[in-house]
Design a protein around this motif. Structure first.
Motif, short mmCIF file in Angstrom:
data_model
loop_
_atom_site.label_atom_id
_atom_site.label_comp_id
_atom_site.label_asym_id
_atom_site.label_seq_id
_atom_site.Cartn_x
_atom_site.Cartn_y
_atom_site.Cartn_z
N ILE A 64 0.85 -1.20 0.00
CA ILE A 64 0.00 0.00 0.00
C ILE A 64 0.88 1.25 0.00
O ILE A 64 0.67 2.18 -0.79
N SER A 102 2.40 1.66 -3.42
CA SER A 102 1.40 2.09 -4.41
C SER A 102 1.11 3.56 -4.26
O SER A 102 1.09 4.31 -5.24
N LYS A 152 -4.02 3.15 -11.70
CA LYS A 152 -4.57 2.65 -10.43
C LYS A 152 -5.14 1.25 -10.60
O LYS A 152 -4.97 0.37 -9.74
N LEU A 153 -5.82 1.05 -11.75
CA LEU A 153 -6.42 -0.25 -12.02
C LEU A 153 -5.34 -1.33 -12.11
O LEU A 153 -5.45 -2.41 -11.51
N LEU A 213 -4.02 -2.10 -8.78
CA LEU A 213 -4.98 -2.91 -8.01
C LEU A 213 -4.85 -4.38 -8.39
O LEU A 213 -4.83 -5.26 -7.51
N LEU A 271 -1.72 -5.61 -6.97
CA LEU A 271 -1.89 -5.76 -5.53
C LEU A 271 -2.61 -7.07 -5.22
O LEU A 271 -2.24 -7.79 -4.30
N PHE A 272 -3.62 -7.36 -6.02
CA PHE A 272 -4.39 -8.59 -5.80
C PHE A 272 -3.49 -9.82 -5.96
O PHE A 272 -3.44 -10.70 -5.10
#
Ligand SMILES: Nc1ncnc2c1ncn2[C@@H]1O[C@H](COP(=O)(O)OP(=O)(O)OP(=O)(O)O)[C@@H](O)[C@H]1O
Ligand SMILES: [Mg+2]
Length: 502
Positions: free
Chosen positions: A30, A33, A184-185, A188, A191-192
């Motif tokens: 986080i 990011s 951002k997508l 994400l 991140l997943f």
């Protein structure tokens, strides 16, 4: 406890480890990011603003008009401005020009931003103003949304150090925001996947830790059940590896103590059997003589001899009992110690005199080599007991030989060496001589002196009480050498005096 709850408590540590690992990874991701988004956002705006500055400069260069005589600012050429407005509109860039009286002199596509008084102050000072987000008025046909969000820069232009115009040039942020949205997508999604990978990695890691701990726990359970013959396979050089090593040391020493207890017990049992056997003979002899005396069946001339026999037998019994009591007293710290400096040479001469008869009975000769007035710091009675026991053993286990007794002052104390050329001992026998009830050779049980196997155990304890040290070297068939050291003061022996007692 049901099987399930048992399993849950058993795996608690694993989940905790997983959770902490996971939490750290997620937090890290986080933070990364957020800082990545921030940096990208800034650099995107910086690039856009640089482009807007260049657009503004080139449109001013194209359209500015100068007075040919005075070479002073004369105004802007509207056709060039309109051409620029058209060209820039293709790139979604719009601008408006203000004069020094803050009046708008040109606008492309109805773009009318408001310039605050504070910004005018900055502009007059020659500073370019950057406005990240604003919603200025733009004609319907160019605005993409009902509330067009734009980023604007206000750029002052001077001629001969005098502010002549301000260009407000702007572009829609929607494309920037689209880019940002895409980034951002992507983040994400990353991140997943990172999250899933973290869960797998933390599961593998935590499981390997808990498997090792569980192994240790299972073996600990075995130890509590009295099985000391368990060892952990040592994996890794980390704290759990260290724990496994300590565990193995613990079980090894427990096993040793257990073996030691069994050995002691076996010796005690043997001694009890021996003692009962040893006592029965003198008691039967004494009883026989007493009965003979009672019924007057012993001839008068044999009576003296019978009484002497009884006396010898009772002495033997007393010695046996005393030795045991002595050892117990020393062991339980009930013995008094009165250490002082005294003449060891005199004591040894005395002992030699006392033991010469026993020695000659075995054909042995005692050679004493001690400087006159050699001092020792010890308890007088205990010193006599120690030396007596060792010399007596030397006589006991040497036939037609020589027993050398030497004494000398050494660093920090006094050292005595008792050397014989008797039967000697095997390394295995040497390992055990300080043990209570130990006799190297069971067939030596019925020797003239002592037979309890307590002599050296007592000697060892007494030397320890003096913070001294006793060592022995021996070779079977060659002889034995006992070395006893008494320190000069009450201080505890330094490390280099401790060592192998063989
Ligand atoms: N100088 C020596 N030479 C050979 N063996 C010895 C010598 N001193 C001791 N030992 C061995 O060590 C054993 C233990 O000695 P220790 O003095 O404790 O017992 P012991 O002499 O048998 O009985 P006691 O209790 O009457 O002294 C002896 O039985 C003997 O086997
Ligand atoms: Mg002895």
């Amino acid at each position: 406890m049901t099987k399930l709850t048992k399993k849950i408590t058993r795996t608690k540590l694993m989940y905790r480890l997983m959770l902490s690992f996971f939490a750290i990874m997620v937090l890290l991701m986080i933070i990364l990011s957020i800082s990545f988004i921030d940096v990208t956002n800034r650099s995107m705006y910086r690039d856009t603003w640089r482009q807007l500055r260049q657009d503004s400069d080139s449109l001013i260069q194209d359209s500015i008009r100068y007075d040919p005589v005075e070479h002073d600012f004369k105004g802007f050429a509207t056709p060039e401005l309109e051409t620029n407005a058209r060209l820039l509109a293709h790139q979604d860039v719009h601008f408006a020009i203000y004069d020094t009286s803050q009046q708008q002199v040109f606008t492309s596509n109805g773009f009318t931003p408001t310039i605050t008084a504070a910004n005018w102050v900055k502009l007059k000072k020659g500073q370019t103003v950057y406005i990240k987000l604003t919603t200025p008025r733009v004609s319907k046909k160019v605005s993409r949304t009902s509330l067009p969000r734009m980023t604007v820069i206000l750029r002052p232009y001077r001629v001969k150090k005098k502010l002549v115009a301000v260009v407000a040039i702007a572009t829609f942020v929607s494309s920037l925001e689209e880019n940002m949205h895409e980034i951002k997508l992507n983040l994400l999604v990353a991140l997943f996947f990172a999250g899933v990978l973290t869960i797998i990695a933390s599961y593998i890691f935590s499981r390997s830790v808990t498997i090792r701990i569980n192994r240790l726990r299972n073996l600990t359970y075995q130890v509590t059940k009295g099985n000391y013959n368990v060892r952990l396979r040592i994996m890794g050089n980390d704290e759990i590896g260290d724990l496994a090593r300590s565990f193995n040391q613990m079980t090894a020493s427990l096993q040793n103590s257990q073996a030691e207890i069994h050995r002691q017990e076996e010796r005690r049992r043997q001694f009890m059997a021996n003692a009962a056997h040893e006592m029965r003979t003198p008691l039967t002899t004494i009883n026989g003589i007493l009965e003979g005396l009672q019924y007057d069946v012993i001839p008068e001339e044999d009576k003296k001899h019978s009484i002497e026999l009884m006396q010898n037998e009772t002495k033997r019994l007393i010695r046996l009992v005393n030795d045991n009591l002595n050892y117990e007293k020393i062991r339980t710290n009930q013995i008094s110690m009165d250490r002082k400096l005294f003449d060891a040479a005199a004591v040894l001469h005395n002992l030699k005199e006392q033991l010469t008869k026993k020695a000659s009975a075995k054909g042995d000769q005692i050679d004493l080599a001690v400087a006159d007035g050699l001092l020792v710091y010890a308890d007088y009675d205990h010193f006599v007991q120690i030396m007596f026991n060792i010399i007596q053993n030397a006589i006991q286990f040497t036939k037609n030989g020589r027993i050398h007794v030497r004494g000398k002052q050494v660093a920090r104390g006094t050292e005595f060496v008792i050397q014989d050329d008797g039967i000697g001992m095997t390394p295995d026998q040497l390992d055990n001589i300080w043990e209570r009830y130990y006799k190297a050779d069971k067939s030596r049980m019925n020797t003239k002196y002592g037979e309890s196997g307590l002599g050296l155990a007592i000697v060892h304890q007494l030397v320890n009480l003096h913070n001294g040290k006793i060592t022995v070297k021996s070779k079977i068939g060659v002889g034995s050498t006992f070395t006893v050291f008494f320190p000069n003061s009450d201080e505890v022996l330094p490390k280099d005096h401790d060592g192998d007692e063989n």
